[in-house]
Scaffold this active site. Sequence first.
Site, PDB file in Angstrom:
ATOM      1  N   ASP A 180       0.838 103.150  28.341  1.00 46.15           N
ATOM      2  CA  ASP A 180       1.752 103.568  27.357  1.00 46.15           C
ATOM      3  C   ASP A 180       2.381 104.458  27.379  1.00 46.15           C
ATOM      4  OD1 ASP A 180       0.308 101.400  25.652  1.00 46.15           O
ATOM      5  OD2 ASP A 180      -1.022 102.320  25.235  1.00 46.15           O
ATOM      6  N   ASP A 195       4.023  96.761  23.294  1.00 45.34           N
ATOM      7  CA  ASP A 195       3.248  96.267  22.511  1.00 45.34           C
ATOM      8  C   ASP A 195       4.476  96.401  20.879  1.00 45.34           C
ATOM      9  OD1 ASP A 195       0.886  97.275  23.506  1.00 45.34           O
ATOM     10  OD2 ASP A 195       1.018  99.002  23.529  1.00 45.34           O
TER      11      ASP A 195
END
Length: 166
Positions: A128, A146
């Site tokens: 991330d 995401d």
Amino acid sequence: MATKKRSLSSSGNSLLPWLGIATIILLLDQLSKITITKLFHYGESMAVTSFFNLVLVYNKGAAFSFLSSESGWQRHFFTVIGIGAAIYIIYLLRRHAGQRMFCWALALILGGAIGNVIDRIVYGHVIDFLDVYVGRWHWPAFNIADSAICIGAILFVVDELRRVGK
């Protein structure tokens, strides 16, 4: 008696455009993750705007780091769920290839799901790097996969609301 043959590229209801969209999402996701891991060390952050940072973090869990502190079983669990979801989404795309918004939603979710599955298989965690915040309150860091999954989910809800409204 003639039978109708299903293919990936039958006219009008082709599966290929939707798989193409999923592939583009997957490539953008993986290229961005490769780039960020080359430019940043774990935990390093760079301010981009007054509400957005780039930061390299790892997520061993699911959304919002759910189950990230577990012993490692979650890696395999979420990998299996991601693969199962991808197979089911391809089935749905094949059955409903003519429903544009529904298939956009599914294609975005498919590309995102496969992107995060690749991370789990290759690295043991999801990479991330997008950090959005207001004041001192930060959303959990996320990635392009995401984002695609979230946009796909929103499109899915909008499509369903439109269908109910008809």
